[in-house]
Design an enzyme around this catalytic site. Structure first.
Site, short mmCIF file in Angstrom:
data_model
loop_
_atom_site.label_atom_id
_atom_site.label_comp_id
_atom_site.label_asym_id
_atom_site.label_seq_id
_atom_site.Cartn_x
_atom_site.Cartn_y
_atom_site.Cartn_z
N ASN A 272 2.52 15.55 4.06
CA ASN A 272 1.00 16.00 4.50
C ASN A 272 0.54 14.87 5.50
O ASN A 272 0.15 13.81 4.85
CB ASN A 272 0.26 16.05 3.27
CG ASN A 272 -1.21 16.41 3.48
OD1 ASN A 272 -1.45 16.72 4.67
ND2 ASN A 272 -2.09 16.56 2.51
N TRP A 273 0.46 15.06 6.50
CA TRP A 273 -0.22 13.79 7.52
C TRP A 273 -1.51 13.73 7.56
O TRP A 273 -1.96 12.75 8.04
CB TRP A 273 0.48 14.20 9.17
CG TRP A 273 1.76 14.13 9.29
CD1 TRP A 273 2.77 13.90 8.14
CD2 TRP A 273 2.73 14.40 10.19
NE1 TRP A 273 4.23 13.99 8.74
CE2 TRP A 273 4.06 14.23 10.13
CE3 TRP A 273 2.50 14.80 11.80
CZ2 TRP A 273 5.09 14.56 11.02
CZ3 TRP A 273 3.33 15.05 12.62
CH2 TRP A 273 4.76 14.66 12.26
N LYS A 274 -2.42 14.79 6.73
CA LYS A 274 -3.67 14.60 6.69
C LYS A 274 -4.32 14.45 8.02
O LYS A 274 -3.73 15.03 9.03
CB LYS A 274 -4.03 13.56 5.94
CG LYS A 274 -3.32 13.56 4.54
CD LYS A 274 -4.07 12.77 3.20
CE LYS A 274 -3.10 13.18 1.99
NZ LYS A 274 -3.76 12.27 0.88
N HIS B 27 -5.78 21.52 -1.17
CA HIS B 27 -5.51 20.02 -1.38
C HIS B 27 -6.83 19.30 -2.17
O HIS B 27 -7.93 19.76 -1.70
CB HIS B 27 -5.23 19.42 -0.22
CG HIS B 27 -4.68 17.99 -0.38
ND1 HIS B 27 -5.64 16.98 -0.56
CD2 HIS B 27 -3.38 17.54 -0.52
CE1 HIS B 27 -4.79 15.80 -0.63
NE2 HIS B 27 -3.71 16.27 -0.62
N GLU C 263 -8.42 16.95 -1.22
CA GLU C 263 -9.53 16.58 -0.32
C GLU C 263 -10.22 17.89 0.15
O GLU C 263 -11.17 17.57 0.37
CB GLU C 263 -8.63 15.89 0.87
CG GLU C 263 -8.49 14.48 0.26
CD GLU C 263 -6.85 14.02 0.69
OE1 GLU C 263 -6.44 14.44 1.70
OE2 GLU C 263 -6.27 12.96 0.13
N GLU D 62 -1.29 17.02 -7.99
CA GLU D 62 -1.50 15.72 -7.40
C GLU D 62 -2.58 15.39 -8.07
O GLU D 62 -4.00 15.60 -7.97
CB GLU D 62 -1.81 15.82 -5.93
CG GLU D 62 -0.74 16.53 -5.27
CD GLU D 62 -0.88 16.18 -3.68
OE1 GLU D 62 -0.20 15.57 -3.21
OE2 GLU D 62 -1.99 16.74 -3.12
N GLY E 250 -3.46 8.16 -2.38
CA GLY E 250 -3.68 7.10 -1.51
C GLY E 250 -4.32 5.83 -2.30
O GLY E 250 -4.97 4.99 -1.80
N SER F 27 0.56 8.63 -4.24
CA SER F 27 1.56 7.43 -3.97
C SER F 27 3.07 7.31 -4.50
O SER F 27 3.49 6.56 -5.00
CB SER F 27 0.46 6.30 -4.93
OG SER F 27 -0.70 6.21 -4.33
N GLY G 79 1.63 11.54 1.03
CA GLY G 79 0.71 11.42 2.16
C GLY G 79 1.18 10.08 3.04
O GLY G 79 2.12 10.26 4.08
N GLY G 80 0.73 9.02 2.54
CA GLY G 80 0.88 7.63 3.28
C GLY G 80 2.13 7.67 3.78
O GLY G 80 2.64 7.12 4.96
P1 13P Z 1 -0.56 9.57 -0.91
O1 13P Z 1 0.98 9.84 -0.74
O2 13P Z 1 -1.13 8.98 0.30
O3 13P Z 1 -0.95 9.16 -2.33
O4 13P Z 1 -1.10 10.96 -0.60
C1 13P Z 1 -0.74 12.28 -1.50
C2 13P Z 1 -1.06 13.30 -1.13
O5 13P Z 1 -2.29 13.67 -1.24
C3 13P Z 1 -0.29 14.37 -0.37
O6 13P Z 1 -0.77 15.52 -0.34
#
Ligand code: 13P
Length: 260
Positions: free
Chosen positions: A11-13, A99, A101, A171, A177, A217, A238-239
């Site tokens: 997920n590149w957000k 998600h 967010e 999640e 994050g 994470s 994510g990251g």
């Molecule tokens: P991180 O891996 O950056 O914690 O993000 C997780 C996430 O929200 C994937 O959708």
């Protein structure tokens, strides 16, 4: 035990620009071959779906193209929104719904998210429903209740035969994050509880087949322990999905968890 093919989603957000997105996709298609025991999905930002999709198509890559969100109406006066058929036009086969967010930053609620799940499935998409508790909910011992509510609402009215196209990403919001990861045992317990919700809502068989991913994470270093848990069927990243080496380490961990 039903073998479930793990999924690793990137997920590149709201990150990267065109050149970086294309470079990342190119390095991944070179390294993810069609013999993988793992399903890999990339979720780039909307403006780069087409460019990333072209990289995947040109390489006949098994990597799937996913969208981070969409609107459930087919067309019309919804300024700023993107429909499922527009995404399908770009080669998108997978979508995220709910998600954290979207839920907690943008403010989407369970009613809207359920409409999105139903619309995504009706349009033939593979839908990944995201659930997870906030820190204060965890501290109040509400983790399983929150996950159960978000799962039940999110999947309300889904035709059992469409459940083959549904996966769930657990999640925990406090782990996203932040560098904080749920312990493998805590994540496993949450996954078992979510699977029980699916069993009650649909059937034991459907619950045994549904893939439940962990997100929050995940890195190459903690992925092996997480993916070794019997109810953790891959990860939503994510990251660590923004660098090819980091993401590949996680894909490798998922591959090894299958052969282990
Ligand atoms: P991180 O891996 O950056 O914690 O993000 C997780 C996430 O929200 C994937 O959708």
């Amino acid at each position: 035990m039903t073998p479930r093919k793990p999924i690793v989603g990137g997920n590149w957000k709201m990150n990267l620009h065109r050149a970086q997105a294309v470079d990342l996709a190119k390095s991944l298609v070179d390294r993810v071959n069609s013999n993988e025991d793992v399903e890999v999905i990339l979720f780039p930002p909307f403006p780069y779906l087409e460019a990333v999709g072209k990289v995947l198509r040109d390489a006949s890559s098994p990597i799937r193209l996913g969208a981070q969100d969409f609107y459930h109406q087919p067309n019309g006066a919804y300024t700023g929104e993107v429909s499922i058929s527009m995404l399908a036009d770009l080669g998108v086969t997978n979508v995220l719904v709910g998600h954290s967010e979207r839920r907690h930053v943008i403010g989407e609620n369970d009613v809207l998210l359920n409409q999105k799940v139903l619309a995504g499935l009706k349009a033939g998409m593979e839908v990944m429903l995201c659930v997870g508790e906030k820190l204060e909910q965890r501290e109040a011992n509400q983790t399983d209740d929150i996950n159960a509510g978000q799962t039940r609402y999110g999947l309300a009215g889904v035709d059992p035969k469409d459940m083959a196209r549904v996966s769930i990403a657990y999640e925990p919001v406090w782990a996203i994050g932040t560098g904080k990861t749920a312990t493998a045992a805590d994540a496993q317990n949450a996954h078992v509880a979510i699977r029980e919700v699916v069993a009650r809502q649909f059937s034991t068989d459907i619950a045994q087949h549904v893939r439940i991913l962990y997100g929050g994470s995940v890195k190459g270093s903690n992925a092996p322990e997480l993916f070794a848990q019997s109810d953790i069927d891959g990860g939503l990243i994510g990251g660590a999905a923004l660098k090819a080496d980091d993401f590949m380490a996680i894909i490798d961990a998922a591959t090894n968890s299958v052969s282990a």
